[in-house]
Design a protein around this motif. Sequence first.
Motif, PDB file in Angstrom:
ATOM      1  N   UNK A  97       1.053  -1.015   0.321  1.00 18.52           N
ATOM      2  CA  UNK A  97       0.186   0.046  -0.041  1.00 18.52           C
ATOM      3  C   UNK A  97       0.559   1.373  -0.130  1.00 18.52           C
ATOM      4  N   UNK A  98       1.086   1.563  -0.632  1.00 19.55           N
ATOM      5  CA  UNK A  98       1.777   2.990  -1.369  1.00 19.55           C
ATOM      6  C   UNK A  98       0.637   4.545  -1.229  1.00 19.55           C
ATOM      7  N   UNK A  99       1.159   5.568  -0.601  1.00 13.89           N
ATOM      8  CA  UNK A  99       0.039   6.704  -0.991  1.00 13.89           C
ATOM      9  C   UNK A  99       1.407   7.928  -0.987  1.00 13.89           C
ATOM     10  N   UNK A 100       0.322   8.996  -1.805  1.00 14.65           N
ATOM     11  CA  UNK A 100       0.933  10.476  -1.913  1.00 14.65           C
ATOM     12  C   UNK A 100      -0.253  11.106  -1.042  1.00 14.65           C
ATOM     13  N   UNK A 101       0.573  12.336  -0.455  1.00 16.01           N
ATOM     14  CA  UNK A 101      -0.212  13.176   0.100  1.00 16.01           C
ATOM     15  C   UNK A 101       0.080  14.904  -0.065  1.00 16.01           C
ATOM     16  N   UNK A 102      -0.957  15.477  -0.946  1.00 10.99           N
ATOM     17  CA  UNK A 102      -0.896  17.287  -0.324  1.00 10.99           C
ATOM     18  C   UNK A 102      -2.029  17.735  -0.448  1.00 10.99           C
ATOM     19  N   UNK A 103      -1.756  18.892  -0.021  1.00 11.37           N
ATOM     20  CA  UNK A 103      -3.202  19.959  -0.508  1.00 11.37           C
ATOM     21  C   UNK A 103      -3.970  19.608  -0.913  1.00 11.37           C
ATOM     22  N   UNK A 104      -3.700  19.607  -1.868  1.00 12.96           N
ATOM     23  CA  UNK A 104      -4.644  18.923  -2.965  1.00 12.96           C
ATOM     24  C   UNK A 104      -5.486  17.008  -3.222  1.00 12.96           C
ATOM     25  N   UNK A 105      -4.931  16.629  -2.921  1.00  9.78           N
ATOM     26  CA  UNK A 105      -5.880  15.569  -3.203  1.00  9.78           C
ATOM     27  C   UNK A 105      -4.478  14.607  -2.498  1.00  9.78           C
ATOM     28  N   UNK A 106      -4.921  13.270  -2.103  1.00  7.57           N
ATOM     29  CA  UNK A 106      -4.296  12.127  -1.708  1.00  7.57           C
ATOM     30  C   UNK A 106      -5.039  11.233  -2.900  1.00  7.57           C
ATOM     31  N   UNK A 107      -3.482  10.264  -2.121  1.00  8.01           N
ATOM     32  CA  UNK A 107      -4.032   9.000  -3.882  1.00  8.01           C
ATOM     33  C   UNK A 107      -3.057   8.421  -2.977  1.00  8.01           C
ATOM     34  N   UNK A 108      -4.153   7.075  -3.028  1.00 10.71           N
ATOM     35  CA  UNK A 108      -3.184   5.544  -2.688  1.00 10.71           C
ATOM     36  C   UNK A 108      -3.894   4.951  -3.232  1.00 10.71           C
ATOM     37  N   UNK A 109      -2.479   3.559  -3.853  1.00  5.46           N
ATOM     38  CA  UNK A 109      -2.162   2.381  -4.452  1.00  5.46           C
ATOM     39  C   UNK A 109      -1.850   1.373  -4.499  1.00  5.46           C
ATOM     40  N   UNK A 110      -2.936   0.443  -4.167  1.00  8.91           N
ATOM     41  CA  UNK A 110      -2.427  -0.705  -3.603  1.00  8.91           C
ATOM     42  C   UNK A 110      -2.806  -1.592  -4.939  1.00  8.91           C
ATOM     43  N   UNK A 111      -1.342  -2.675  -4.097  1.00 13.40           N
ATOM     44  CA  UNK A 111      -1.115  -3.731  -5.267  1.00 13.40           C
ATOM     45  C   UNK A 111      -1.002  -5.253  -4.269  1.00 13.40           C
ATOM     46  N   UNK A 112      -1.827  -5.758  -4.537  1.00 10.72           N
ATOM     47  CA  UNK A 112      -1.560  -6.905  -4.500  1.00 10.72           C
ATOM     48  C   UNK A 112      -1.812  -8.521  -5.299  1.00 10.72           C
ATOM     49  N   UNK A 113      -1.617  -9.535  -5.019  1.00  7.39           N
ATOM     50  CA  UNK A 113      -1.652 -10.424  -5.778  1.00  7.39           C
ATOM     51  C   UNK A 113      -1.877 -11.620  -4.469  1.00  7.39           C
ATOM     52  N   UNK A 114      -2.926 -12.234  -5.441  1.00  8.69           N
ATOM     53  CA  UNK A 114      -3.947 -13.887  -4.566  1.00  8.69           C
ATOM     54  C   UNK A 114      -3.480 -14.580  -5.697  1.00  8.69           C
ATOM     55  N   UNK A 115      -3.184 -15.773  -5.454  1.00 12.27           N
ATOM     56  CA  UNK A 115      -4.189 -16.628  -6.136  1.00 12.27           C
ATOM     57  C   UNK A 115      -3.428 -16.171  -8.057  1.00 12.27           C
ATOM     58  N   UNK A 116      -2.088 -16.010  -8.149  1.00 13.30           N
ATOM     59  CA  UNK A 116      -1.081 -15.346  -9.260  1.00 13.30           C
ATOM     60  C   UNK A 116      -2.168 -15.045  -9.700  1.00 13.30           C
ATOM     61  N   UNK A 117      -2.942 -13.334  -9.477  1.00  8.75           N
ATOM     62  CA  UNK A 117      -3.631 -12.175  -9.929  1.00  8.75           C
ATOM     63  C   UNK A 117      -3.268 -11.216  -9.540  1.00  8.75           C
ATOM     64  N   UNK A 118      -2.832 -10.722 -10.453  1.00 13.16           N
ATOM     65  CA  UNK A 118      -2.102  -9.203  -9.804  1.00 13.16           C
ATOM     66  C   UNK A 118      -2.982  -7.923  -9.336  1.00 13.16           C
ATOM     67  N   UNK A 119      -3.384  -7.465  -8.885  1.00 10.09           N
ATOM     68  CA  UNK A 119      -4.740  -6.019  -8.900  1.00 10.09           C
ATOM     69  C   UNK A 119      -3.863  -4.880  -7.966  1.00 10.09           C
ATOM     70  N   UNK A 120      -4.203  -4.122  -8.884  1.00 14.02           N
ATOM     71  CA  UNK A 120      -3.932  -2.695  -9.049  1.00 14.02           C
ATOM     72  C   UNK A 120      -5.428  -1.843  -8.555  1.00 14.02           C
ATOM     73  N   UNK A 121      -5.550  -1.487  -7.441  1.00 13.10           N
ATOM     74  CA  UNK A 121      -6.352  -0.671  -7.084  1.00 13.10           C
ATOM     75  C   UNK A 121      -5.697   0.802  -6.763  1.00 13.10           C
ATOM     76  N   UNK A 122      -6.843   2.181  -7.366  1.00 14.18           N
ATOM     77  CA  UNK A 122      -6.133   3.311  -6.939  1.00 14.18           C
ATOM     78  C   UNK A 122      -7.364   4.510  -6.625  1.00 14.18           C
TER      79      UNK A 122
END
Length: 166
Positions: A97-122
């Motif tokens: 789980x990765x984030x970048x936050x500033x006064x204009x917006x907050x961003x979160x990227x979640x990379x996950x892998x389950x059973x050889x399936x990668x998911x990128x959630x933004x």
Amino acid sequence: MVGTSVVHTLRPLSELDYYDCRSAALAADISVLEAWNIITAQTGWFMRLAFRVRDRISSLFGVKRIGGFSGSRRQTVSVGDYLDFFLVEHCAPDVLVLTERDRHLDVMICLSITARVVTITSSVVTHNAFGRAYMVPVGPAHKVIIQRNLRQLQRALAQGASALSD
């Protein structure tokens, strides 16, 4: 039985200003950090240009420059480390789980892998008019970029798998 992917977002979906979740099947077992390393290893001229344009325009509004992805390969990562401009807020072999936050917006990227399936959630929460305006071009572009990243990851792993079977 296929497992359920672990997804982290900034807030519940109904409270987000932007949400995107994309998945792809993988040809090999890898950790999320290995996936990150492959995805960010070669960003290409378009992404380097996009980051330069982003930094130039955003700096006019007091947003710090992020510079893009360095392509530096990491062997380990811990909570509190930075992967380029992203703060690592959570890490496990199957979730990053990765984030970048500033006064204009907050961003979160979640990379996950389950059973050889990668998911990128933004997920993004905007705080003001500049954050909302920023997401007008970035939101649609982000979807294309993430889809490209997933294809790049699949190709890299397929090439690696075919090299192992030769």
